[in-house]
Design an enzyme around this catalytic site. Structure first.
Site, mmCIF file in Angstrom:
data_model
loop_
_atom_site.group_PDB
_atom_site.id
_atom_site.type_symbol
_atom_site.label_atom_id
_atom_site.label_comp_id
_atom_site.label_asym_id
_atom_site.label_seq_id
_atom_site.Cartn_x
_atom_site.Cartn_y
_atom_site.Cartn_z
ATOM 1 N N ARG A 148 0.816 -1.219 0.000
ATOM 2 C CA ARG A 148 0.000 0.000 0.000
ATOM 3 C C ARG A 148 0.850 1.269 0.000
ATOM 4 O O ARG A 148 0.318 2.376 -0.109
ATOM 5 C CB ARG A 148 -0.924 0.020 1.226
ATOM 6 C CG ARG A 148 -1.860 -1.157 1.328
ATOM 7 C CD ARG A 148 -2.565 -1.193 2.685
ATOM 8 N NE ARG A 148 -3.463 -0.073 2.859
ATOM 9 C CZ ARG A 148 -4.780 -0.128 2.698
ATOM 10 N NH1 ARG A 148 -5.357 -1.264 2.359
ATOM 11 N NH2 ARG A 148 -5.534 0.932 2.888
ATOM 12 N N TYR A 151 0.686 4.361 -2.467
ATOM 13 C CA TYR A 151 -0.352 5.369 -2.233
ATOM 14 C C TYR A 151 -0.091 6.131 -0.938
ATOM 15 O O TYR A 151 -0.052 7.365 -0.936
ATOM 16 C CB TYR A 151 -1.715 4.688 -2.182
ATOM 17 C CG TYR A 151 -2.883 5.643 -2.054
ATOM 18 C CD1 TYR A 151 -3.212 6.514 -3.097
ATOM 19 C CD2 TYR A 151 -3.668 5.661 -0.911
ATOM 20 C CE1 TYR A 151 -4.284 7.382 -2.988
ATOM 21 C CE2 TYR A 151 -4.745 6.517 -0.795
ATOM 22 C CZ TYR A 151 -5.050 7.381 -1.834
ATOM 23 O OH TYR A 151 -6.119 8.239 -1.728
ATOM 24 N N GLY A 213 -14.231 -9.082 10.395
ATOM 25 C CA GLY A 213 -15.260 -8.059 10.217
ATOM 26 C C GLY A 213 -15.357 -7.063 11.353
ATOM 27 O O GLY A 213 -16.222 -6.180 11.353
ATOM 28 N N THR A 216 -12.949 -1.344 11.649
ATOM 29 C CA THR A 216 -13.915 -0.258 11.502
ATOM 30 C C THR A 216 -13.470 0.756 10.453
ATOM 31 O O THR A 216 -12.277 0.911 10.175
ATOM 32 C CB THR A 216 -14.127 0.484 12.832
ATOM 33 O OG1 THR A 216 -12.898 1.128 13.214
ATOM 34 C CG2 THR A 216 -14.576 -0.473 13.927
#
Length: 318
Positions: A148, A151, A213, A216
Site C-alpha cells: 500500500r 499510495y 469483520g 472499523t
C-alpha cells in the site's frame, strides 16, 4: 443560486472525471464558475462529466499530471490519483509518480500563477493507526515498503511538497485529509468496501469480508465531503491544513454489510477472507478542527447515503 459574474473564477480540477472530482465540478459549476477538468481517464470516466459537455463554462483536457500543464486559472484543486487499492496497486510506480510528480507540477503552476491550490490528501497517511481517533497532529504508522506504500507514502510526500512550497515560495495551500467517502459515481469494481458490498448484494453474491469483520471505518457521503472542500478552499490563508474531512461515525464491516443487505433486500450471505497486508484495523477522523475552523461537519446519515448510492448502482449500465 449562481454567483455574480464579478466573482466568477476560472478553476482547474485535476482528476475531475473521477468520483469525487466530478461531484466537485458540479458544485463549482453550480456556483457560476468556469472549470477546466484535467484527467487522463485511468480511473476517471467521461460518463461522470458527460452532462457538462456543451456548457460554455466547462472544458475537458485529457492530461496526465505527471506532465506539466500550462493553463491560466485562479484556483487549483489537485485530486488526480488512483484512490482504491485495486487501482493504485495495479501500477504502483505510476501511483507514486502521480502523487509526487503531480504535486510538483501543480505546485509549480500555482507558484507561477500566484493562486491558491488545494491538495486532496488522505487518511491513509495515518497508516494502521496507533492513535484513535486520528487527529491532524498524529504522524501516522505506515509501512514504507508494503504493497500500500505507493499510495500512502506518495500522498505523504505530496503533503511534504505542499508545505515546503508554502514555506519556501509562499504558495497559498490548502490540504485536506479525506477519510472513506462513498456515493453515486463510485466505480462498481474499484475494490472499496461500499461498492464491493453493494455490487455483490445486487448480484446475489456472497459479501466478502476480510478478516473477522471487526475492523472499523467511517463513511462520509460525497456531497458532505465536497462541501468541506469548498469551505476549506474559502477559508483564511493562515488555515493551510492539514484538515481531516470525514464522518466520525464508526462502523464495523459486519455492521456495514448488514445495512447494505437490509437496504438492498438481498438474501446474500457473508463470506470471510484473509485480511490483506497492512490493512488498517480502525479508521475514524477527529474533526474538531473542521468543526471549529470551518463550521463543517457531515450531515447525511449512512442509511440515507447508502440508499442513494444503491439507487445509482441499480441504474448503472456497464
Amino acid at each position: 443560486m449562481a454567483r455574480l459574474y464579478e466573482s466568477r473564477k476560472r478553476i482547474l480540477v485535476t482528476g475531475g472525471a473521477g468520483f469525487l472530482g466530478s461531484h466537485l465540478i458540479d458544485k463549482l459549476m453550480g456556483q457560476g464558475h468556469e472549470v477546466i477538468c484535467a484527467d487522463n481517464l485511468f480511473t476517471g470516466s467521461k460518463r461522470n462529466i458527460e452532462h457538462l459537455h456543451g456548457n460554455p463554462r466547462f472544458e475537458f483536457l485529457r492530461h496526465d499530471v505527471c506532465n506539466p500543464l500550462k493553463v491560466e486559472v485562479d484556483e487549483i484543486y489537485n485530486l488526480a490519483c488512483p484512490a482504491s487499492p485495486v487501482h493504485y496497486q495495479y501500477n504502483p510506480v505510476l501511483t507514486t509518480k502521480t502523487s509526487v510528480m503531480g504535486a510538483l507540477n501543480m505546485l509549480g503552476l500555482a507558484k507561477r500563477l500566484r493562486c491558491r491550490i488545494f491538495q486532496a490528501s488522505t487518511s491513509e497517511v495515518y497508516g494502521d493507526p496507533e492513535v484513535h481517533p486520528q487527529r491532524e497532529d498524529y504522524w501516522g504508522h505506515v509501512n514504507p515498503i508494503g504493497t500500500r506504500a505507493c499510495y500512502d507514502e506518495g500522498k505523504r510526500c505530496a503533503e511534504t511538497l505542499f508545505f515546503d512550497y508554502h514555506r519556501q515560495h509562499g504558495v497559498d495551500i490548502k490540504v485536506a485529509r479525506i477519510f472513506n467517502t462513498y456515493g453515486p459515481r463510485m466505480h462498481p469494481r474499484d475494490g472499496r468496501v461500499v461498492s464491493n458490498f453493494i455490487t455483490q448484494a445486487l448480484a446475489g453474491e456472497d459479501l466478502t469480508i476480510y478478516g473477522d469483520g471487526s475492523q472499523t471505518r467511517s463513511f462520509c457521503y460525497c456531497d458532505d465531503l465536497v462541501d468541506g472542500f469548498l469551505k476549506l478552499m474559502d477559508s483564511p490563508p493562515e488555515l493551510t491544513g492539514p484538515v481531516n474531512l470525514g464522518n466520525p461515525g464508526e462502523f464495523t464491516m459486519i455492521e456495514l454489510a448488514g445495512e447494505v443487505l437490509r437496504l438492498t433486500g438481498s438474501r446474500s450471505k457473508v463470506k470471510h477472507l484473509p485480511l490483506p497486508a497492512d490493512d488498517p484495523k480502525q479508521r475514524q477522523p477527529d474533526i474538531t478542527l473542521a468543526r471549529k475552523a470551518l463550521g463543517w461537519e457531515p450531515k447525511v446519515p449512512l442509511a440515507d447515503g447508502l440508499a442513494r448510492t444503491i439507487d445509482h448502482f441499480r441504474s448503472f449500465d456497464d
